[in-house]
Motif scaffolding. Structure first.
Motif, PDB file in Angstrom:
ATOM      1  N   ASP A  63       0.840  -1.208   0.000  1.00 52.52           N
ATOM      2  CA  ASP A  63       0.000   0.000   0.000  1.00 52.52           C
ATOM      3  C   ASP A  63       0.860   1.238   0.000  1.00 52.52           C
ATOM      4  N   LYS A  64       0.426   2.247  -0.728  1.00 52.22           N
ATOM      5  CA  LYS A  64       1.148   3.519  -0.738  1.00 52.22           C
ATOM      6  C   LYS A  64       0.812   4.270   0.533  1.00 52.22           C
ATOM      7  N   GLU A  65       1.825   4.855   1.113  1.00 54.55           N
ATOM      8  CA  GLU A  65       1.605   5.578   2.377  1.00 54.55           C
ATOM      9  C   GLU A  65       1.211   7.007   2.144  1.00 54.55           C
TER      10      GLU A  65
END
Length: 65
Positions: A63-65
């Motif tokens: 997941d992109k933060e």
């Protein structure tokens, strides 16, 4: 001959880092342990997890933060 089958070099191509690979295998090994509690396993849980990773049965998503 490698102690781990499949070899760690082949497994390293299945994840973006060895850390990710180890986390994937550890989580799946715990699941296998709980699923087979009280049963005699023919192979170790970590070996079964690595085989599932090599067979593309276990994947991950970053997941992109």
């Amino acid at each position: 001959m490698s102690i781990i089958s499949p070899s760690i070099d082949k497994l390293a191509t299945m994840a973006d880092s060895r850390y990710t690979l180890v986390i994937m295998a550890a989580k799946r090994a715990r699941e296998i342990t709980y699923e087979n509690f009280g049963c005699n396993m023919l192979e170790k849980e970590v070996s079964a997890a690595f085989k599932e990773i090599m067979g593309n049965k276990i994947t991950y998503r970053r997941d992109k933060e």
